[in-house]
Design a protein around this motif. Structure first.
Motif, PDB file in Angstrom:
ATOM      1  N   PHE A 113      12.532  -8.341  32.280  1.00 44.73           N
ATOM      2  CA  PHE A 113      11.920  -7.858  31.043  1.00 44.73           C
ATOM      3  C   PHE A 113      12.961  -7.202  30.123  1.00 44.73           C
ATOM      4  O   PHE A 113      12.853  -7.247  28.899  1.00 44.73           O
ATOM      5  N   VAL A 114      13.985  -6.594  30.735  1.00 45.38           N
ATOM      6  CA  VAL A 114      15.064  -5.992  29.949  1.00 45.38           C
ATOM      7  C   VAL A 114      15.772  -7.076  29.133  1.00 45.38           C
ATOM      8  O   VAL A 114      16.062  -6.886  27.944  1.00 45.38           O
ATOM      9  N   ASP A 115      16.021  -8.220  29.758  1.00 43.10           N
ATOM     10  CA  ASP A 115      16.666  -9.329  29.036  1.00 43.10           C
ATOM     11  C   ASP A 115      15.790  -9.797  27.878  1.00 43.10           C
ATOM     12  O   ASP A 115      16.273 -10.070  26.783  1.00 43.10           O
ATOM     13  N   GLU A 116      14.481  -9.875  28.135  1.00 39.17           N
ATOM     14  CA  GLU A 116      13.550 -10.285  27.072  1.00 39.17           C
ATOM     15  C   GLU A 116      13.596  -9.298  25.900  1.00 39.17           C
ATOM     16  O   GLU A 116      13.645  -9.693  24.733  1.00 39.17           O
ATOM     17  N   LEU A 117      13.627  -8.006  26.218  1.00 33.79           N
ATOM     18  CA  LEU A 117      13.649  -6.982  25.164  1.00 33.79           C
ATOM     19  C   LEU A 117      14.956  -7.048  24.367  1.00 33.79           C
ATOM     20  O   LEU A 117      14.960  -6.879  23.148  1.00 33.79           O
ATOM     21  N   LEU A 118      16.060  -7.309  25.070  1.00 39.35           N
ATOM     22  CA  LEU A 118      17.352  -7.409  24.378  1.00 39.35           C
ATOM     23  C   LEU A 118      17.323  -8.538  23.353  1.00 39.35           C
ATOM     24  O   LEU A 118      17.842  -8.393  22.245  1.00 39.35           O
ATOM     25  N   VAL A 119      16.682  -9.637  23.717  1.00 38.85           N
ATOM     26  CA  VAL A 119      16.551 -10.758  22.779  1.00 38.85           C
ATOM     27  C   VAL A 119      15.647 -10.337  21.613  1.00 38.85           C
ATOM     28  O   VAL A 119      15.954 -10.575  20.447  1.00 38.85           O
ATOM     29  N   SER A 120      14.553  -9.652  21.944  1.00 40.34           N
ATOM     30  CA  SER A 120      13.602  -9.225  20.905  1.00 40.34           C
ATOM     31  C   SER A 120      14.252  -8.320  19.860  1.00 40.34           C
ATOM     32  O   SER A 120      13.883  -8.353  18.696  1.00 40.34           O
ATOM     33  N   ILE A 121      15.212  -7.479  20.276  1.00 40.13           N
ATOM     34  CA  ILE A 121      15.872  -6.599  19.291  1.00 40.13           C
ATOM     35  C   ILE A 121      17.171  -7.234  18.773  1.00 40.13           C
ATOM     36  O   ILE A 121      17.941  -6.589  18.053  1.00 40.13           O
ATOM     37  N   GLY A 122      17.399  -8.493  19.144  1.00 41.50           N
ATOM     38  CA  GLY A 122      18.575  -9.222  18.656  1.00 41.50           C
ATOM     39  C   GLY A 122      19.887  -8.614  19.122  1.00 41.50           C
ATOM     40  O   GLY A 122      20.888  -8.647  18.408  1.00 41.50           O
ATOM     41  N   MET A 123      19.898  -8.039  20.330  1.00 46.31           N
ATOM     42  CA  MET A 123      21.121  -7.380  20.791  1.00 46.31           C
ATOM     43  C   MET A 123      21.593  -7.887  22.150  1.00 46.31           C
ATOM     44  O   MET A 123      22.323  -7.182  22.854  1.00 46.31           O
ATOM     45  N   GLU A 124      21.212  -9.122  22.487  1.00 49.22           N
ATOM     46  CA  GLU A 124      21.607  -9.635  23.797  1.00 49.22           C
ATOM     47  C   GLU A 124      23.130  -9.748  23.935  1.00 49.22           C
ATOM     48  O   GLU A 124      23.679  -9.577  25.015  1.00 49.22           O
ATOM     49  N   LYS A 125      23.809  -9.950  22.802  1.00 46.60           N
ATOM     50  CA  LYS A 125      25.274 -10.054  22.872  1.00 46.60           C
ATOM     51  C   LYS A 125      25.941  -8.685  22.909  1.00 46.60           C
ATOM     52  O   LYS A 125      27.155  -8.579  23.073  1.00 46.60           O
ATOM     53  N   MET A 126      25.173  -7.637  22.719  1.00 42.77           N
ATOM     54  CA  MET A 126      25.746  -6.285  22.690  1.00 42.77           C
ATOM     55  C   MET A 126      25.333  -5.473  23.916  1.00 42.77           C
ATOM     56  O   MET A 126      25.509  -4.254  23.933  1.00 42.77           O
ATOM     57  N   ALA A 127      24.820  -6.165  24.928  1.00 42.26           N
ATOM     58  CA  ALA A 127      24.282  -5.465  26.102  1.00 42.26           C
ATOM     59  C   ALA A 127      25.322  -4.576  26.791  1.00 42.26           C
ATOM     60  O   ALA A 127      24.990  -3.534  27.348  1.00 42.26           O
ATOM     61  N   GLY A 128      26.597  -4.966  26.709  1.00 44.34           N
ATOM     62  CA  GLY A 128      27.644  -4.208  27.404  1.00 44.34           C
ATOM     63  C   GLY A 128      28.282  -3.115  26.562  1.00 44.34           C
ATOM     64  O   GLY A 128      29.179  -2.404  27.026  1.00 44.34           O
ATOM     65  N   GLN A 129      27.802  -2.955  25.324  1.00 47.11           N
ATOM     66  CA  GLN A 129      28.395  -1.939  24.432  1.00 47.11           C
ATOM     67  C   GLN A 129      27.891  -0.544  24.765  1.00 47.11           C
ATOM     68  O   GLN A 129      26.748  -0.364  25.203  1.00 47.11           O
ATOM     69  N   PHE A 130      28.730   0.452  24.500  1.00 44.40           N
ATOM     70  CA  PHE A 130      28.287   1.845  24.606  1.00 44.40           C
ATOM     71  C   PHE A 130      27.752   2.292  23.238  1.00 44.40           C
ATOM     72  O   PHE A 130      28.218   1.810  22.203  1.00 44.40           O
ATOM     73  N   PRO A 131      26.781   3.213  23.216  1.00 46.83           N
ATOM     74  CA  PRO A 131      26.154   3.633  21.960  1.00 46.83           C
ATOM     75  C   PRO A 131      27.141   4.075  20.871  1.00 46.83           C
ATOM     76  O   PRO A 131      26.887   3.877  19.688  1.00 46.83           O
ATOM     77  N   MET A 132      28.285   4.643  21.274  1.00 46.49           N
ATOM     78  CA  MET A 132      29.282   5.095  20.307  1.00 46.49           C
ATOM     79  C   MET A 132      29.694   3.980  19.340  1.00 46.49           C
ATOM     80  O   MET A 132      30.041   4.238  18.197  1.00 46.49           O
ATOM     81  N   LYS A 133      29.648   2.761  19.845  1.00 47.98           N
ATOM     82  CA  LYS A 133      30.089   1.618  19.032  1.00 47.98           C
ATOM     83  C   LYS A 133      28.959   1.039  18.170  1.00 47.98           C
ATOM     84  O   LYS A 133      29.155   0.044  17.485  1.00 47.98           O
ATOM     85  N   LEU A 134      27.775   1.624  18.251  1.00 46.26           N
ATOM     86  CA  LEU A 134      26.621   1.043  17.540  1.00 46.26           C
ATOM     87  C   LEU A 134      26.321   1.791  16.248  1.00 46.26           C
ATOM     88  O   LEU A 134      26.591   2.992  16.131  1.00 46.26           O
TER      89      LEU A 134
END
Ligand SMILES: Nc1ncnc2c1ncn2[C@@H]1O[C@H](COP(=O)(O)OP(=O)(O)OP(=O)(O)O)[C@@H](O)[C@H]1O
Length: 224
Positions: A113-134
Protein backbone atom coordinates in the motif's frame (compact mmCIF):
# COMPACT_ATOMS: atom_id res chain seq x y z
CA UNK A 1 -21.91 9.61 9.83
CA UNK A 2 -20.14 11.79 12.39
CA UNK A 3 -22.48 13.18 15.01
CA UNK A 4 -21.10 15.49 17.60
CA UNK A 5 -22.39 17.58 20.42
CA UNK A 6 -19.52 18.91 22.50
CA UNK A 7 -18.81 21.56 25.09
CA UNK A 8 -15.38 22.80 26.09
CA UNK A 9 -14.26 25.84 28.00
CA UNK A 10 -11.22 27.29 26.22
CA UNK A 11 -8.97 29.94 27.69
CA UNK A 12 -6.28 31.84 25.88
CA UNK A 13 -4.73 35.26 25.46
CA UNK A 14 -8.01 36.78 24.27
CA UNK A 15 -10.02 35.47 27.20
CA UNK A 16 -12.41 32.59 27.61
CA UNK A 17 -14.54 30.91 24.99
CA UNK A 18 -17.35 28.57 25.92
CA UNK A 19 -17.29 26.23 22.93
CA UNK A 20 -20.70 24.57 22.48
CA UNK A 21 -21.04 22.94 19.09
CA UNK A 22 -23.17 20.31 17.48
CA UNK A 23 -23.42 19.01 13.95
CA UNK A 24 -23.80 15.96 11.75
CA UNK A 25 -21.42 15.17 8.92
CA UNK A 26 -22.39 12.61 6.31
CA UNK A 27 -19.93 10.00 5.00
CA UNK A 28 -18.09 11.33 1.95
CA UNK A 29 -18.55 15.01 2.77
CA UNK A 30 -15.64 17.45 2.50
CA UNK A 31 -16.43 20.15 5.02
CA UNK A 32 -14.53 23.40 5.55
CA UNK A 33 -14.15 24.80 9.05
CA UNK A 34 -13.79 28.57 8.98
CA UNK A 35 -13.69 31.31 11.59
CA UNK A 36 -11.54 33.96 13.22
CA UNK A 37 -8.18 33.15 14.72
CA UNK A 38 -8.55 31.68 18.18
CA UNK A 39 -12.21 30.70 17.63
CA UNK A 40 -11.45 27.09 18.51
CA UNK A 41 -11.21 25.42 15.08
CA UNK A 42 -8.12 23.38 15.97
CA UNK A 43 -9.73 22.44 19.26
CA UNK A 44 -12.71 20.96 17.37
CA UNK A 45 -10.36 18.77 15.30
CA UNK A 46 -8.35 17.83 18.39
CA UNK A 47 -11.49 16.65 20.19
CA UNK A 48 -12.51 14.53 17.20
CA UNK A 49 -8.99 13.06 17.06
CA UNK A 50 -8.98 12.36 20.80
CA UNK A 51 -6.14 14.79 21.52
CA UNK A 52 -8.36 17.02 23.68
CA UNK A 53 -11.12 15.99 26.06
CA UNK A 54 -14.39 17.93 26.02
CA UNK A 55 -15.92 19.03 29.30
CA UNK A 56 -19.22 17.56 28.24
CA UNK A 57 -20.85 15.88 25.30
CA UNK A 58 -20.90 13.07 22.81
CA UNK A 59 -19.14 12.07 19.62
CA UNK A 60 -20.48 9.21 17.54
CA UNK A 61 -18.87 7.90 14.36
CA UNK A 62 -21.03 5.42 12.49
CA UNK A 63 -22.10 2.81 15.00
CA UNK A 64 -19.31 3.63 17.46
CA UNK A 65 -19.37 6.06 20.35
CA UNK A 66 -15.97 7.71 20.64
CA UNK A 67 -16.86 10.14 23.41
CA UNK A 68 -19.67 10.15 25.91
CA UNK A 69 -19.03 12.12 29.05
CA UNK A 70 -22.32 10.86 30.43
CA UNK A 71 -21.23 7.24 30.01
CA UNK A 72 -17.62 8.11 30.97
CA UNK A 73 -16.46 6.83 27.62
CA UNK A 74 -13.39 8.15 25.79
CA UNK A 75 -11.84 6.16 22.97
CA UNK A 76 -8.07 6.59 22.89
CA UNK A 77 -6.66 8.46 19.85
CA UNK A 78 -4.83 5.40 18.51
CA UNK A 79 -8.14 3.50 18.43
CA UNK A 80 -9.78 6.16 16.22
CA UNK A 81 -9.35 5.49 12.55
CA UNK A 82 -8.28 9.01 11.62
CA UNK A 83 -5.63 10.62 9.42
CA UNK A 84 -4.41 14.08 10.34
CA UNK A 85 -2.22 16.75 8.77
CA UNK A 86 -1.08 20.00 10.37
CA UNK A 87 0.36 23.25 9.06
CA UNK A 88 3.84 22.43 10.27
CA UNK A 89 5.55 19.62 8.41
CA UNK A 90 5.23 16.62 10.65
CA UNK A 91 7.35 14.07 8.84
CA UNK A 92 10.49 12.66 10.42
CA UNK A 93 13.62 14.42 9.07
CA UNK A 94 15.92 11.47 9.77
CA UNK A 95 13.88 9.03 7.67
CA UNK A 96 13.52 8.81 3.90
CA UNK A 97 10.15 9.36 2.26
CA UNK A 98 9.66 5.58 2.05
CA UNK A 99 10.70 5.01 5.67
CA UNK A 100 8.34 7.75 6.83
CA UNK A 101 5.44 5.90 5.22
CA UNK A 102 6.50 2.41 6.31
CA UNK A 103 6.90 3.67 9.87
CA UNK A 104 3.19 4.54 9.94
CA UNK A 105 2.06 1.03 8.93
CA UNK A 106 0.16 -1.09 11.39
CA UNK A 107 1.81 -4.30 12.62
CA UNK A 108 1.48 -6.93 9.91
CA UNK A 109 0.09 -4.48 7.34
CA UNK A 110 1.19 -5.07 3.74
CA UNK A 111 3.93 -2.71 2.49
CA UNK A 112 2.38 -2.79 -0.98
CA UNK A 113 0.00 0.00 0.00
CA UNK A 114 2.98 2.31 0.63
CA UNK A 115 4.05 1.83 -3.00
CA UNK A 116 0.51 2.62 -4.15
CA UNK A 117 0.47 5.82 -2.07
CA UNK A 118 3.86 6.89 -3.43
CA UNK A 119 2.44 6.63 -6.95
CA UNK A 120 -0.71 8.51 -5.88
CA UNK A 121 1.37 11.48 -4.66
CA UNK A 122 3.63 11.26 -7.72
CA UNK A 123 6.74 10.63 -5.62
CA UNK A 124 7.67 7.04 -6.40
CA UNK A 125 11.00 8.24 -7.82
CA UNK A 126 11.74 10.20 -4.64
CA UNK A 127 11.14 7.36 -2.19
CA UNK A 128 14.80 7.32 -1.10
CA UNK A 129 15.07 11.08 -0.51
CA UNK A 130 15.33 12.65 2.93
CA UNK A 131 12.83 15.44 3.74
CA UNK A 132 15.63 18.05 3.77
CA UNK A 133 15.84 17.70 0.01
CA UNK A 134 12.09 18.20 -0.54
CA UNK A 135 10.06 21.35 -1.19
CA UNK A 136 7.32 22.36 1.27
CA UNK A 137 4.67 21.04 -1.11
CA UNK A 138 6.43 17.70 -1.47
CA UNK A 139 6.76 17.41 2.32
CA UNK A 140 3.03 17.97 2.69
CA UNK A 141 2.35 15.38 0.00
CA UNK A 142 4.37 12.91 2.06
CA UNK A 143 2.44 13.97 5.17
CA UNK A 144 -0.81 13.38 3.26
CA UNK A 145 0.32 9.92 2.15
CA UNK A 146 1.47 9.11 5.67
CA UNK A 147 -1.89 10.15 7.09
CA UNK A 148 -3.47 7.64 4.66
CA UNK A 149 -1.24 4.63 5.40
CA UNK A 150 -3.66 3.01 7.85
CA UNK A 151 -6.58 3.58 5.48
CA UNK A 152 -8.52 5.97 7.70
CA UNK A 153 -12.11 6.84 6.92
CA UNK A 154 -11.78 10.36 8.36
CA UNK A 155 -9.18 12.93 7.34
CA UNK A 156 -8.63 15.98 9.54
CA UNK A 157 -6.65 18.83 7.99
CA UNK A 158 -5.52 21.72 10.18
CA UNK A 159 -4.41 24.43 7.75
CA UNK A 160 -2.07 22.06 5.92
CA UNK A 161 -1.57 24.49 3.05
CA UNK A 162 -0.98 27.83 4.73
CA UNK A 163 2.83 27.64 4.64
CA UNK A 164 2.90 26.95 0.90
CA UNK A 165 3.14 29.34 -2.03
CA UNK A 166 0.14 29.65 -4.35
CA UNK A 167 1.29 27.13 -6.95
CA UNK A 168 2.06 24.40 -4.41
CA UNK A 169 -1.11 25.23 -2.58
CA UNK A 170 -3.22 24.65 -5.67
CA UNK A 171 -1.40 21.41 -6.42
CA UNK A 172 -1.89 20.09 -2.88
CA UNK A 173 -5.55 21.10 -2.92
CA UNK A 174 -5.94 18.83 -5.94
CA UNK A 175 -4.15 15.94 -4.21
CA UNK A 176 -6.38 16.28 -1.15
CA UNK A 177 -9.58 16.31 -3.21
CA UNK A 178 -8.30 13.35 -5.25
CA UNK A 179 -7.53 11.35 -2.07
CA UNK A 180 -10.86 12.36 -0.58
CA UNK A 181 -12.70 10.76 -3.53
CA UNK A 182 -10.35 7.87 -4.23
CA UNK A 183 -10.34 6.57 -0.66
CA UNK A 184 -13.95 7.42 0.19
CA UNK A 185 -13.02 9.78 3.00
CA UNK A 186 -15.00 12.12 5.18
CA UNK A 187 -12.80 15.20 5.38
CA UNK A 188 -12.72 18.24 7.64
CA UNK A 189 -10.50 21.09 6.49
CA UNK A 190 -9.61 24.06 8.68
CA UNK A 191 -8.67 27.02 6.52
CA UNK A 192 -8.50 30.82 6.67
CA UNK A 193 -8.81 31.04 2.93
CA UNK A 194 -12.34 31.60 1.61
CA UNK A 195 -11.38 30.73 -1.98
CA UNK A 196 -9.74 27.51 -0.85
CA UNK A 197 -12.86 26.42 1.04
CA UNK A 198 -15.09 27.40 -1.87
CA UNK A 199 -12.93 25.43 -4.30
CA UNK A 200 -12.58 22.31 -2.18
CA UNK A 201 -15.56 21.95 0.14
CA UNK A 202 -19.25 21.38 -0.48
CA UNK A 203 -20.14 22.74 2.91
CA UNK A 204 -18.69 25.18 5.40
CA UNK A 205 -19.15 25.38 9.14
CA UNK A 206 -18.34 28.82 10.50
CA UNK A 207 -17.18 28.90 14.11
CA UNK A 208 -17.77 32.18 15.93
CA UNK A 209 -18.23 32.97 19.62
CA UNK A 210 -18.09 29.30 20.49
CA UNK A 211 -20.83 28.19 18.10
CA UNK A 212 -21.42 27.29 14.49
CA UNK A 213 -22.95 30.51 13.21
CA UNK A 214 -23.33 29.22 9.64
CA UNK A 215 -23.71 25.77 8.15
CA UNK A 216 -24.23 25.58 4.42
CA UNK A 217 -22.74 26.07 0.98
CA UNK A 218 -19.47 28.05 0.91
CA UNK A 219 -20.74 30.17 -2.02
CA UNK A 220 -23.71 31.25 0.08
CA UNK A 221 -21.53 32.32 3.01
CA UNK A 222 -18.63 33.98 1.23
CA UNK A 223 -20.72 36.05 -1.18
CA UNK A 224 -22.11 37.98 1.80
N1 LIG B 1 -6.32 22.36 26.18
C1 LIG B 1 -6.83 23.58 26.19
N2 LIG B 1 -7.60 23.99 27.23
C2 LIG B 1 -8.14 25.23 27.25
N3 LIG B 1 -7.96 26.14 26.29
C3 LIG B 1 -7.20 25.79 25.23
C4 LIG B 1 -6.60 24.50 25.12
N4 LIG B 1 -5.92 24.45 23.95
C5 LIG B 1 -6.08 25.64 23.34
N5 LIG B 1 -6.84 26.45 24.11
C6 LIG B 1 -7.26 27.84 23.79
O1 LIG B 1 -8.37 27.75 22.92
C7 LIG B 1 -8.44 28.90 22.08
C8 LIG B 1 -8.74 28.46 20.66
O2 LIG B 1 -7.58 27.83 20.10
P1 LIG B 1 -7.63 27.04 18.73
O3 LIG B 1 -6.21 26.76 18.35
O4 LIG B 1 -8.55 25.89 18.84
O5 LIG B 1 -8.26 28.13 17.75
P2 LIG B 1 -8.21 28.26 16.17
O6 LIG B 1 -9.56 28.74 15.75
O7 LIG B 1 -7.74 26.98 15.57
O8 LIG B 1 -7.13 29.39 15.97
P3 LIG B 1 -6.14 29.69 14.73
O9 LIG B 1 -7.02 29.97 13.55
O10 LIG B 1 -5.39 30.91 15.19
O11 LIG B 1 -5.28 28.48 14.56
C9 LIG B 1 -7.11 29.64 22.26
O12 LIG B 1 -7.35 30.79 23.03
C10 LIG B 1 -6.25 28.64 23.00
O13 LIG B 1 -5.33 29.28 23.83
Amino acid sequence: MIELSLKKSLSGAEGKIALAISCQIQPGELVGLYGPSGAGKSSVLRMIAGLMRPDEGELRVGEETWISTEKKLFLRPEKRNIGMIFQEYSIFPNMTVYENLVFALDKGQDKGFVDELLVSIGMEKMAGQFPMKLSGGQKQRVALARAMVRKPKILLLDEPLSALDMEMRRSLQEYIVKFHHEYGLTTLLVSHDASEITRMAQRVLVLENGQFSFDGKPEAFFKT
